[in-house]
Design a protein around this motif. Structure first.
Motif: not given
Length: 408
Positions: A9-26
């Motif tokens: 669960g904690l790793w999945l939450a980290s991957a989701f947060l990386v996706g959000v940050l990547s989307g905001l940076a693109s």
């Protein structure tokens, strides 16, 4: 799936947060292709992963790794999708989301090296307890990832396989001819350890019985002996008649018979008065020398739980020792353990105390996972206040990074 999420669960939450940050940076620029997934940047790989998982083409630990990678990239894409719904399409050619995909790849490696091992160990201990409750051999099966390999010669194979397949966290139960060499070696080692533990119990019982015999012999030797008075000379009939008439004339009023002056006290009867001479040990002392507690105390003293610097992770040897300890606790239902964590001298007092508490809690949580009840465990951390080796060199610090187990 719920069991899988509990470890990832904690790793999945980290991957989701990386996706959000990547989307905001693109952000999308004029002339950019808005189709982020055109020609299948991830879809082909994710589809192949899912097909291998559903078709059970991947087995054991490798299948768990595929599940972890698939779930983490789905969480990453979910983060990108959330940003796309909020701010519009994401630029396909922008490097921001590609960097995020690389970060998720690193997260997948870390997750599969940490969470996968924890999941496999916890599942193995839980299924071992289940097999034992079902009357089977808790060592005659193997867990790899979320798959269970059950030998065909296992007692009640069909019913046991169905019971294991219905347990939470199990993906599939495979029928095999025998255990893998590694699992077979671990089983032999566990059987040897169990045999040594039984020998220790028998030896402790023999020592305790010998001690009890010596104690009783000492108590009996110290008791006063009854000395018989010399018998009076025999008298003739005429003497008895004359003596009887004289006694009737001079006899005082009748009095109750005197109480006995010598009482035989059974050493094992606590309701009778305490005997004269050496006192017997109290019940608490006798309980301390009971065979199960003596063997448990010997097991606790036989091994130390050490930690690496700044680490709270349990090694494989520590986990095997705690599994043996949990088995011995089942034979001593009144025994309890105090887990006391320690740290070396490196760091601030607050950090050292926190680290020692986390180490004690790591042992506490592991014993809880393998079936020891919460009521029989207490944990505390004392930092570096109680070192067992003086000095600040690496060897001394390594000796002081430990968790002590005290029998209560």
């Amino acid at each position: 799936m719920t069991y899988f999420l509990g470890f990832y669960g904690l790793w999945l939450a980290s991957a989701f947060l990386v996706g959000v940050l990547s989307g905001l940076a693109s952000p999308r620029r004029a002339g950019d292709d808005p189709s982020l997934l055109r020609e299948g940047d991830f879809l082909l790989a994710l589809t192949l992963c899912l097909a291998a998982i559903l078709a059970k083409a991947a087995l054991g630990r490798f299948a768990l790794y595929l599940e972890g990678v698939f779930a983490l990239y789905v969480a990453f894409l979910a983060g990108l999708g959330a940003v796309a719904l909020w701010s519009g399409p994401i630029a396909r050619d922008h490097p921001g989301w590609r960097i995020g995909a690389g970060v998720v790849a690193v997260i997948a490696i870390l997750a599969n090296s940490e969470a996968a091992k924890s999941l496999e160990d916890a599942l193995g201990h839980r299924l071992g307890s289940l097999v034992q409750r079902e009357g089977g051999d808790p060592l005659n099966f193997e867990v790899s990832g979320r798959d269970v390999f059950l030998p065909a010669d296992a007692s009640g194979h069909r019913a046991l396989a169905e019971r294991l397949a219905s347990a939470a966290g199990v993906r599939i139960v495979w029928r095999v001819d025998s255990l893998s060499p590694e699992a077979a070696a671990q089983r032999e080692e566990a059987l040897a350890a169990a045999s040594a533990e039984q020998d220790a119990h028998r030896a402790a019982a023999a020592v305790w019985a010998e001690h009890e015999q010596e104690r009783l012999a000492t108590a009996l030797a110290a008791r006063p002996r009854l000395v018989e008075a010399p018998s009076p000379p025999k008298k003739g009939r005429k003497d008895k008649i004359a003596e009887g008439r004289s006694a009737e004339r001079n006899a005082p009023p009748a009095a109750p018979p005197p109480s006995a002056t010598l009482v035989w006290n059974s050493p094992n009867d606590p309701t009778l008065p305490a005997p004269e001479g050496p006192s017997l040990p109290p019940p608490a002392a006798a309980a301390e020398t009971s065979p199960c507690r003596a063997a448990l105390a010997a097991l606790v003293a036989s091994e130390k739980i050490r930690f690496s610097a700044k680490s709270v992770a349990l090694g494989a040897g520590a986990e095997k020792f705690l599994a043996r300890l949990a088995g011995s606790l089942k034979q001593c239902p009144e025994a309890a353990l105090e887990l006391r964590g320690h740290s070396d001298s490196v760091g601030s007092p607050e950090d050292k105390r926190d680290l020692s508490q986390r180490r004690a809690r790591a042992v506490f949580d592991y014993l809880r996972r393998i079936g020891v009840s919460r009521e029989r465990l207490t944990s505390a951390g004392v930092g570096d206040e109680q070192p067992i080796v003086a000095g600040d060199d690496p060897a001394s610090r390594a000796e002081n990074r430990r968790v002590e187990i005290l029998l209560r």
